[in-house]
Design a protein around this motif. Sequence first.
Motif, short mmCIF file in Angstrom:
data_model
loop_
_atom_site.label_atom_id
_atom_site.label_comp_id
_atom_site.label_asym_id
_atom_site.label_seq_id
_atom_site.Cartn_x
_atom_site.Cartn_y
_atom_site.Cartn_z
N LEU A 4 0.83 -1.20 0.00
CA LEU A 4 0.00 0.00 0.00
C LEU A 4 0.86 1.26 0.00
N GLU A 5 1.92 1.24 0.78
CA GLU A 5 2.82 2.40 0.83
C GLU A 5 3.52 2.60 -0.51
N ILE A 6 3.94 1.50 -1.13
CA ILE A 6 4.60 1.60 -2.44
C ILE A 6 3.63 2.18 -3.48
N GLN A 7 2.39 1.74 -3.44
CA GLN A 7 1.41 2.26 -4.38
C GLN A 7 1.15 3.74 -4.17
N ARG A 8 1.10 4.16 -2.91
CA ARG A 8 0.91 5.59 -2.62
C ARG A 8 2.08 6.41 -3.13
N GLN A 9 3.30 5.91 -2.94
CA GLN A 9 4.47 6.64 -3.43
C GLN A 9 4.44 6.77 -4.95
N ARG A 10 4.05 5.70 -5.63
CA ARG A 10 3.98 5.77 -7.09
C ARG A 10 2.92 6.77 -7.54
N GLU A 11 1.78 6.78 -6.88
CA GLU A 11 0.75 7.75 -7.24
C GLU A 11 1.22 9.17 -6.98
#
Length: 244
Positions: A4-11
């Motif tokens: 979830l954190e990785i996805q937020r960083q990508r967004e």
Amino acid sequence: PNDLEIQRQREAQKRALARKHAEEQMQQRTPEPVEGREHVHVQTELYLEEISDRIIEVDMECQTDAFLDRPPTPFFIPAKTGKDVATQIEEGELFDFDIEVKPIVEVLIGKTVEQALLEVMEEEELAQLWARQRAYAELRNAELAEVQRLEEQDRRYREEKERRHRQHMQMLQKQKETTEKIAARAFAQHYLADLIPSVFNNLRDSGYFYDPIERDIETEFLPWLMREVEETLERKVLGRMMVD
């Protein structure tokens, strides 16, 4: 970091790149500000929205009370009404089973035997009825077959009679036509035997049939001869008158 954190960083990176690209386009399209002024990013939408790289998130928790088990429902016992009464029966006071049951057993056996006899008689009667019904059905089928055979024979007789009658009528019609033809031919021959000579005579009398020489004499020679004779007589008469 978790997924979830990785996805937020990508967004967030995507949004930053998009914002940077938009700023570059705006810088390319917007002219440089005049001296003493500077460009400021202003939202023109109807509702203002705070723009940030990270969305504010808050964790909340809620705990419900423990579920208490329902106690078992007690059995329903209705309230007691009335008064209890008891009696004492000594041995031999009511009846002797072996003695009292004998007439009942005799009646039951008699009724059973009677019912069995009735059922046997009914079965025999039904068997006789079925046998009579089968015999009647066989007799009826035989009579129907005989009736059909007689009807078929009568139909063939009628058809043969009608065929013979038609043949006889056709023969009589042919004989009548032949007789009429013979009579008509004889009448025509007899009528034409006198008709042809009379027709020729009438035509001859009317001048349709003539001798060319005779006709030439009648139409050419005789008129000329009469004129010559008349002229000769006139000359003779005239000569005599002059002589006188």
